[in-house]
Enzyme design. Structure first.
Site, PDB file in Angstrom:
ATOM      1  N   SER A   1      26.544  40.538 -38.950  1.00 15.34           N
ATOM      2  CA  SER A   1      26.793  41.080 -37.616  1.00 15.34           C
ATOM      3  C   SER A   1      27.347  42.503 -37.645  1.00 15.34           C
ATOM      4  CB  SER A   1      27.732  40.152 -36.832  1.00 15.34           C
ATOM      5  OG  SER A   1      27.364  38.818 -37.029  1.00 15.34           O
TER       6      SER A   1
ATOM      7  N   HIS B   1      21.835  39.248 -35.495  1.00 15.56           N
ATOM      8  CA  HIS B   1      21.641  38.400 -34.310  1.00 15.56           C
ATOM      9  C   HIS B   1      22.181  39.119 -33.085  1.00 15.56           C
ATOM     10  CE1 HIS B   1      25.928  37.116 -33.970  1.00 15.56           C
ATOM     11  NE2 HIS B   1      25.922  37.568 -35.207  1.00 15.56           N
TER      12      HIS B   1
END
Lengths: 242, 73
Positions: free
Chosen positions: A121, A144
């Site tokens: 991330s 994501h």
């Protein structure tokens, strides 16, 4: 009696072994510690990146307010010639992560990042912020979409706000790595890769193939690259002086 | 605040109100995370430094006991 005692200076208090050791360092500049002179400093970024809120104690965190002054000190210290950033992070606060990444990007000292274990991330912009990035063969990077926590109001503005936050991350990654915005978005919104989420997990070489990371490697490559950069910097300075 | 993490948020934000048993101190110019062991003593849990040579100092190895109030001489 008192006169006799006066000229002798008070003895330094050395009660414990630990204190004694520090006293020798302070007073004589001597120590039995193996003094390894190192011109490369190492910044480990572990666990969650903590920013605006203090996370509950079960989280292992890297605090923004620790990292930024350290980076400033490294940039200013003439004895430090290079910085190795070791990443094993599960992401964290978007703004704190981007702040750290921005500082690393704007440093004049050579920087090399090494993703070990995981750089997920918000760890992705930090990994690409270094001048040269490396990933261990077994390390993973999860890409994501950003999720909102807490009370979410179901209005279009919420989506727009989140989209804006996401764009900050995407633009930073695109600017500082070889991946295109379209490819990064494609990885971000991939379905069928993650069990609980949409997105992609890149393992070692995958991250290099999509252009996110420069090379697969470990500490040997990282240090070698840093030394190359340091040499280049020195040559540049030499050229300037002549 | 937006958390960007693959971990489930309920795991990250789970609060148990117990607080952290650790304390952060500055010892000989190095930031250490210590676990208080009693009056004036602490056990090193973590060393926080960017200088790799600090991690080789025998007195700063995790698990070592150090006096907590080093500033009072």
């Amino acid at each position: 009696m008192q006169d006799k005692h006066e000229p002798t200076p008070p003895k330094p208090r050395k009660q414990t072994q630990g204190v004694k050791k520090i006293d020798t360092i302070k007073e004589f500049g001597q120590t039995d510690v193996p003094t390894v002179k190192t011109n490369i400093h190492c910044l480990p970024i572990i666990g969650q990146i903590e920013g605006h809120l203090i996370l509950p104690p079960q989280n292992k965190t890297t605090k923004y307010e620790h990292i930024i002054p350290q980076l400033v000190a490294i940039e200013q210290n003439p004895e430090i010639e290079g910085l190795l950033i070791i990443l094993n992070t599960v992401g964290g606060d978007v703004e704190a992560g981007l702040a750290i990444a921005e500082i690393i990007v704007s440093m004049t000292k050579p920087t090399v990042s090494l993703v070990l274990g995981g750089g997920h991330s918000i760890g992705v912009p930090i990994a690409v912020s270094a001048r040269y990035s490396l990933i261990a063969e077994t390390a993973t990077m999860t890409i994501h979409p950003i999720r909102l926590s807490g009370l979410v109001i179901g209005v279009p503005q919420t989506y727009e706000y989140m989209d804006k936050m996401q764009d900050r991350v995407i633009r930073f990654v695109e600017k500082h790595s070889c991946i295109s915005e379209a490819k990064f978005r494609e990885l971000m919104f991939q379905t069928g890769e993650l069990a609980r989420d949409i997105g992609t997990v890149l393992v070692g070489r995958d991250a290099v193939e999509v252009g996110l990371i420069d090379d697969v490697g470990g500490i040997n490559k990282a240090i070698k690259k840093l030394q190359e950069f340091i040499k280049e910097e020195k040559n540049k300075k030499g050229d300037y002086l002549h | 605040m937006i958390l960007y993490t693959p971990l489930p948020l309920e795991l990250v934000l789970l609060s148990d109100d117990s607080g952290s048993p650790y304390q952060e101190i500055e010892y000989d110019g190095v930031t250490l995370v210590v676990e208080p062991m009693g009056i004036g003593l602490g056990k090193i849990v973590q060393v926080k430094s960017t200088d790799p040579s600090v991690y080789l100092r025998p007195e700063l190895q995790p698990g070592q006991q150090i006096p907590l109030s080093t500033r009072i001489n």
